[in-house]
Design a protein around this motif. Structure first.
Motif, mmCIF file in Angstrom:
data_model
loop_
_atom_site.group_PDB
_atom_site.id
_atom_site.type_symbol
_atom_site.label_atom_id
_atom_site.label_comp_id
_atom_site.label_asym_id
_atom_site.label_seq_id
_atom_site.Cartn_x
_atom_site.Cartn_y
_atom_site.Cartn_z
ATOM 1 N N ALA A 38 0.872 -1.169 0.000
ATOM 2 C CA ALA A 38 0.000 0.000 0.000
ATOM 3 C C ALA A 38 0.913 1.224 0.000
ATOM 4 O O ALA A 38 2.067 1.139 0.429
ATOM 5 C CB ALA A 38 -0.890 0.000 1.232
ATOM 6 N N ASP A 39 0.397 2.333 -0.473
ATOM 7 C CA ASP A 39 1.206 3.553 -0.573
ATOM 8 C C ASP A 39 0.734 4.564 0.473
ATOM 9 O O ASP A 39 -0.398 5.057 0.396
ATOM 10 C CB ASP A 39 1.030 4.120 -1.996
ATOM 11 C CG ASP A 39 2.187 4.987 -2.425
ATOM 12 O OD1 ASP A 39 3.036 5.301 -1.575
ATOM 13 O OD2 ASP A 39 2.237 5.350 -3.616
ATOM 14 N N ASP A 40 1.560 4.831 1.450
ATOM 15 C CA ASP A 40 1.278 5.845 2.483
ATOM 16 C C ASP A 40 0.108 5.450 3.403
ATOM 17 O O ASP A 40 -0.693 6.302 3.785
ATOM 18 C CB ASP A 40 0.931 7.219 1.879
ATOM 19 C CG ASP A 40 2.053 7.835 1.072
ATOM 20 O OD1 ASP A 40 3.073 7.160 0.838
ATOM 21 O OD2 ASP A 40 1.906 9.011 0.664
ATOM 22 N N MET A 41 0.009 4.180 3.757
ATOM 23 C CA MET A 41 -1.084 3.761 4.640
ATOM 24 C C MET A 41 -0.633 3.732 6.102
ATOM 25 O O MET A 41 0.316 3.036 6.441
ATOM 26 C CB MET A 41 -1.629 2.384 4.243
ATOM 27 C CG MET A 41 -2.916 2.019 4.994
ATOM 28 S SD MET A 41 -3.469 0.328 4.678
ATOM 29 C CE MET A 41 -4.271 0.525 3.102
ATOM 30 N N LEU A 79 9.486 7.324 3.033
ATOM 31 C CA LEU A 79 9.409 7.916 1.689
ATOM 32 C C LEU A 79 9.311 6.753 0.697
ATOM 33 O O LEU A 79 10.040 5.768 0.820
ATOM 34 C CB LEU A 79 10.657 8.771 1.413
ATOM 35 C CG LEU A 79 10.739 9.475 0.061
ATOM 36 C CD1 LEU A 79 9.612 10.476 -0.142
ATOM 37 C CD2 LEU A 79 12.080 10.209 -0.062
ATOM 38 N N CYS A 80 8.433 6.931 -0.308
ATOM 39 C CA CYS A 80 7.980 5.808 -1.147
ATOM 40 C C CYS A 80 9.101 4.939 -1.728
ATOM 41 O O CYS A 80 9.288 3.795 -1.331
ATOM 42 C CB CYS A 80 7.113 6.341 -2.273
ATOM 43 S SG CYS A 80 5.805 7.448 -1.722
ATOM 44 N N THR A 81 9.816 5.480 -2.715
ATOM 45 C CA THR A 81 10.795 4.652 -3.434
ATOM 46 C C THR A 81 11.920 4.149 -2.532
ATOM 47 O O THR A 81 12.246 2.962 -2.561
ATOM 48 C CB THR A 81 11.356 5.418 -4.649
ATOM 49 O OG1 THR A 81 10.290 5.562 -5.581
ATOM 50 C CG2 THR A 81 12.494 4.661 -5.313
ATOM 51 N N PRO A 179 -3.322 4.480 -0.298
ATOM 52 C CA PRO A 179 -4.016 5.772 -0.183
ATOM 53 C C PRO A 179 -3.076 6.978 -0.305
ATOM 54 O O PRO A 179 -3.189 7.932 0.472
ATOM 55 C CB PRO A 179 -4.621 5.695 1.209
ATOM 56 C CG PRO A 179 -3.623 4.870 1.995
ATOM 57 C CD PRO A 179 -2.990 3.918 1.020
ATOM 58 N N HIS A 180 -2.190 6.965 -1.299
ATOM 59 C CA HIS A 180 -1.306 8.118 -1.546
ATOM 60 C C HIS A 180 -2.149 9.316 -1.990
ATOM 61 O O HIS A 180 -3.180 9.146 -2.607
ATOM 62 C CB HIS A 180 -0.311 7.721 -2.655
ATOM 63 C CG HIS A 180 0.860 8.645 -2.818
ATOM 64 N ND1 HIS A 180 0.729 9.920 -3.323
ATOM 65 C CD2 HIS A 180 2.178 8.469 -2.578
ATOM 66 C CE1 HIS A 180 1.930 10.488 -3.371
ATOM 67 N NE2 HIS A 180 2.819 9.632 -2.913
ATOM 68 N N ARG A 181 -1.671 10.518 -1.663
ATOM 69 C CA ARG A 181 -2.307 11.711 -2.226
ATOM 70 C C ARG A 181 -2.215 11.670 -3.745
ATOM 71 O O ARG A 181 -1.246 11.120 -4.261
ATOM 72 C CB ARG A 181 -1.581 12.970 -1.715
ATOM 73 C CG ARG A 181 -1.897 13.277 -0.273
ATOM 74 C CD ARG A 181 -1.132 14.502 0.210
ATOM 75 N NE ARG A 181 -1.429 14.752 1.608
ATOM 76 C CZ ARG A 181 -2.504 15.434 2.039
ATOM 77 N NH1 ARG A 181 -3.368 15.930 1.180
ATOM 78 N NH2 ARG A 181 -2.694 15.612 3.334
ATOM 79 N N SER A 268 2.646 -1.662 4.136
ATOM 80 C CA SER A 268 2.594 -0.280 3.637
ATOM 81 C C SER A 268 4.021 0.231 3.529
ATOM 82 O O SER A 268 4.898 -0.199 4.282
ATOM 83 C CB SER A 268 1.795 0.603 4.596
ATOM 84 O OG SER A 268 1.840 1.946 4.173
ATOM 85 N N ASP A 269 4.275 1.143 2.585
ATOM 86 C CA ASP A 269 5.654 1.621 2.407
ATOM 87 C C ASP A 269 6.037 2.741 3.366
ATOM 88 O O ASP A 269 7.218 3.020 3.557
ATOM 89 C CB ASP A 269 5.919 2.026 0.951
ATOM 90 C CG ASP A 269 5.121 3.244 0.520
ATOM 91 O OD1 ASP A 269 4.149 3.610 1.212
ATOM 92 O OD2 ASP A 269 5.473 3.836 -0.513
ATOM 93 N N ASN A 270 5.045 3.398 3.952
ATOM 94 C CA ASN A 270 5.323 4.445 4.951
ATOM 95 C C ASN A 270 3.995 4.953 5.520
ATOM 96 O O ASN A 270 2.931 4.569 5.049
ATOM 97 C CB ASN A 270 6.138 5.613 4.373
ATOM 98 C CG ASN A 270 5.583 6.184 3.083
ATOM 99 O OD1 ASN A 270 6.106 5.936 2.009
ATOM 100 N ND2 ASN A 270 4.491 6.926 3.171
ATOM 101 N N GLY A 271 4.092 5.862 6.483
ATOM 102 C CA GLY A 271 2.894 6.398 7.129
ATOM 103 C C GLY A 271 2.138 7.373 6.241
ATOM 104 O O GLY A 271 2.559 7.700 5.127
ATOM 105 N N ALA A 277 3.798 12.794 10.257
ATOM 106 C CA ALA A 277 3.741 11.399 9.796
ATOM 107 C C ALA A 277 4.752 11.229 8.665
ATOM 108 O O ALA A 277 5.956 11.341 8.914
ATOM 109 C CB ALA A 277 2.320 11.025 9.411
ATOM 110 N N LYS A 278 4.288 11.014 7.427
ATOM 111 C CA LYS A 278 5.215 10.766 6.304
ATOM 112 C C LYS A 278 6.313 11.840 6.232
ATOM 113 O O LYS A 278 6.080 12.997 6.558
ATOM 114 C CB LYS A 278 4.408 10.759 4.994
ATOM 115 C CG LYS A 278 5.238 10.415 3.765
ATOM 116 C CD LYS A 278 4.383 10.395 2.501
ATOM 117 C CE LYS A 278 5.236 10.116 1.274
ATOM 118 N NZ LYS A 278 4.448 10.184 0.029
ATOM 119 N N LEU A 279 7.478 11.428 5.762
ATOM 120 C CA LEU A 279 8.649 12.309 5.600
ATOM 121 C C LEU A 279 9.183 12.786 6.946
ATOM 122 O O LEU A 279 9.746 13.875 7.053
ATOM 123 C CB LEU A 279 8.348 13.523 4.714
ATOM 124 C CG LEU A 279 7.622 13.301 3.377
ATOM 125 C CD1 LEU A 279 7.380 14.624 2.664
ATOM 126 C CD2 LEU A 279 8.434 12.386 2.472
HETATM 127 CA CA LIG Z 1 4.588 5.864 -0.026
#
Ligand SMILES: [Ca+2]
Length: 520
Positions: A38-41, A79-81, A179-181, A268-271, A277-279
């Motif tokens: 999942a992306d950013d979950m 961070l995603c990648t 659920p990425h932006r 999930s790859d990150n928060g 949260a993320k970053l």
């Molecule tokens: Ca991500």
């Protein structure tokens, strides 16, 4: 439990014997691997992880009921990648030079390379396409920007059928963009030119359940303002659409008849892409849901409520489950013993880090030690003047609403100011303060704890040859801080030049350079 362990041991013992005959038709039976990201979950957006909002993830919950889930799972970088690169390489971001979106240094063959060498058919949906020899790699442009739910099922079904025709075990990395932006049905999603196009084509899937603002719960690390609540309704609808995609993928696997010979991982790859949260390096940044299912081989419906695992461990774990040796250059370590119900030894913390925004040379290095009960963060970029810039959510309705509320609400003002400037050291008592409001790093009773956590970071940096190791030995030394920040900046400039050179040589996709293509 003993019986299950015996299965693994037998598999490991038999592999070399089977390999002796591999030259002919008798190939060793390797399990297939389906890695779903999942992306950013946020970690507790999953029902099985205690989500406070109803029915967000029925399919992922079913996977958890049939599999094994870790209560304390973390990614090293939010961070995603880079996060996905850690999963596939088994190495830290600085070791592969993947602080941003391009891996520049290979430590050694990564999980996909090693699986390919052992006869696997490799397929990738949506992400991480530049680095490995995928037999098939489906881009975001082909997949409806990861928001086309039926496409996931169809693509995975076809990939499995192809591998079967070729008599190969397979590794599929299936990456949802949810659920990425931009969040579900948000103005940003509806205005995004690519998504608009997919919508016209009827490929922008509706979530099987859409959330209203009055149905959701705003996590405690953010103020419960109407605009924030509005974004969380969109976010949870995105979570549900991600779950719909997971359901389609699992259904494709079931229809292929290969469920029992397939290891499924959901992570999930990150928060979540939100302030604090993320970053960042907070628990909401680096803690993730992690579920592993392998019917008949891994205990079903079990939850590990105690041990800390990192996605750095995924590549070694999957190699071991596939009966393949784990290379010594991988920094992660297999958590197969934990799947067998054993206790982990010598790990009562995990490390994390963050460096900068996408394709920027201004660095915000942060390092963290996460334990079950404490979060320690070291922010060498903090000087009292510099303001953090987290590109992902800078223009989000949430942050804009927080800025507005800060004009009249002192508690929100304090939060906004702290988010902007931080302090060099942060320590949170997760049990009493799960949303990281009370920094207790300078409290007298925590002097020894902070010292010990600094030493844990130092030991990791020394072992992993991190460029901040010299600084970590003397973390408040201004000259060493300046020296390290200058190194990170020069390295970022060098990385951008290298990425541009690789793009010219067509060794990375040009859209790897485009913020727009990545939805930034
Ligand atoms: Ca991500």
């Amino acid at each position: 439990m003993k019986k299950r362990r015996a299965v693994f041991i037998t598999a490991l013992l038999l592999t070399p014997i089977a390999a002796l005959h591999a030259a002919d038709t008798l190939k060793p039976a390797r399990p297939n691997i389906l890695l779903i990201t999942a992306d950013d979950m946020h970690w507790d957006s999953v029902g099985a992880y205690g989500c406070p909002v109803a029915a967000t993830t029925p399919n992922i919950d079913r996977l958890a009921a049939e599999g094994f889930r870790f209560h304390y799972a973390f990614v090293p970088i939010s961070l995603c990648t880079p996060s996905r690169q850690v999963m596939l390489s088994g190495n830290h971001s600085h070791q592969t030079q993947t602080r941003e979106f391009t891996e520049l240094e290979r430590v050694g063959p990564a999980l996909p390379d090693l699986l390919k060498q052992n006869g696997y058919y490799l397929a990738n949906l949506n992400k991480q396409q530049d680095y490995y020899e995928w037999d098939i790699a489906i881009t975001e442009a082909q997949s409806g920007f990861g928001r086309d739910v039926p496409f996931f099922k169809k693509a995975v079904g076809e990939i499995i059928a192809t591998a079967k025709r070729q008599n190969q075990p397979w590794f599929i990395m299936a990456n949802s963009n949810d659920p990425h932006r931009p969040f579900y049905n948000s103005a940003a999603e509806l205005d995004n030119p690519q998504i608009k196009e997919f919508r016209k084509q009827g490929r922008l899937s509706r979530a099987s359940r859409e959330y209203r603002p009055d149905e959701v719960v705003v996590p405690g690390f953010l103020p419960d303002l109407p605009e924030v609540r509005g974004e969380f309704a969109e976010y949870y609808s995105s979570v549900r659409r991600c779950d719909d995609s997971v359901g389609g993928i699992i259904a494709a696997l079931a229809e292929s008849g290969q469920t029992t010979n397939t290891i499924v991982v959901f992570v999930s790859d990150n928060g979540i892409s939100m302030p604090f949260a993320k970053l960042n390096c907070y628990q909401a940044s680096v803690r993730v849901p992690l579920i592993v299912r392998w019917p008949g081989q891994i205990a079903a419906g079990k939850r590990d409520p105690f041990n800390l695992v990192s996605t750095l461990d995924l590549a070694p774990t999957l190699l071991e489950l596939a009966g393949l040796p784990v290379p010594a250059y991988m920094a992660g370590r297999s958590f197969v013993p934990l799947l067998n119900g054993e206790a982990e030894t010598n790990r009562d913390f995990v490390v994390g880090y963050y460096y900068n925004n996408l394709r920027q040379t201004k660095m915000y290095p942060e390092f963290t030690i996460q334990t079950r009960d404490w979060t320690y963060i070291y922010n060498p970029w903090v000087d009292g003047k510099t303001e953090v810039h987290n590109s992902d959510y800078t223009c989000s309705p949430t942050l804009l609403a927080m800025w507005k509320a800060a004009e009249t609400v002192p508690s929100v003002r304090a939060r906004v100011d702290f988010h902007k400037h931080r302090v060099i050291e942060e320590l949170y008592d997760v049990r009493q303060d799960p949303y990281a409001y009370m920094n207790v790093a300078t409290a007298q009773e925590n002097v020894e704890r902070v010292k010990a956590m600094r030493l844990q970071l130092l030991a990791w940096m020394q072992e992993a040859k991190h460029p901040a190791a010299k600084l970590m030995a003397d973390p408040f030394n201004k000259e060493l801080i300046a020296e390290y920040l200058a190194w990170e900046k020069a390295n970022a400039v060098k990385q951008i030049e290298e990425v541009e050179r690789l793009a010219k040589e067509h060794r990375v996709r040009p859209d790897a350079l485009s913020k727009k293509a990545l939805g930034k």
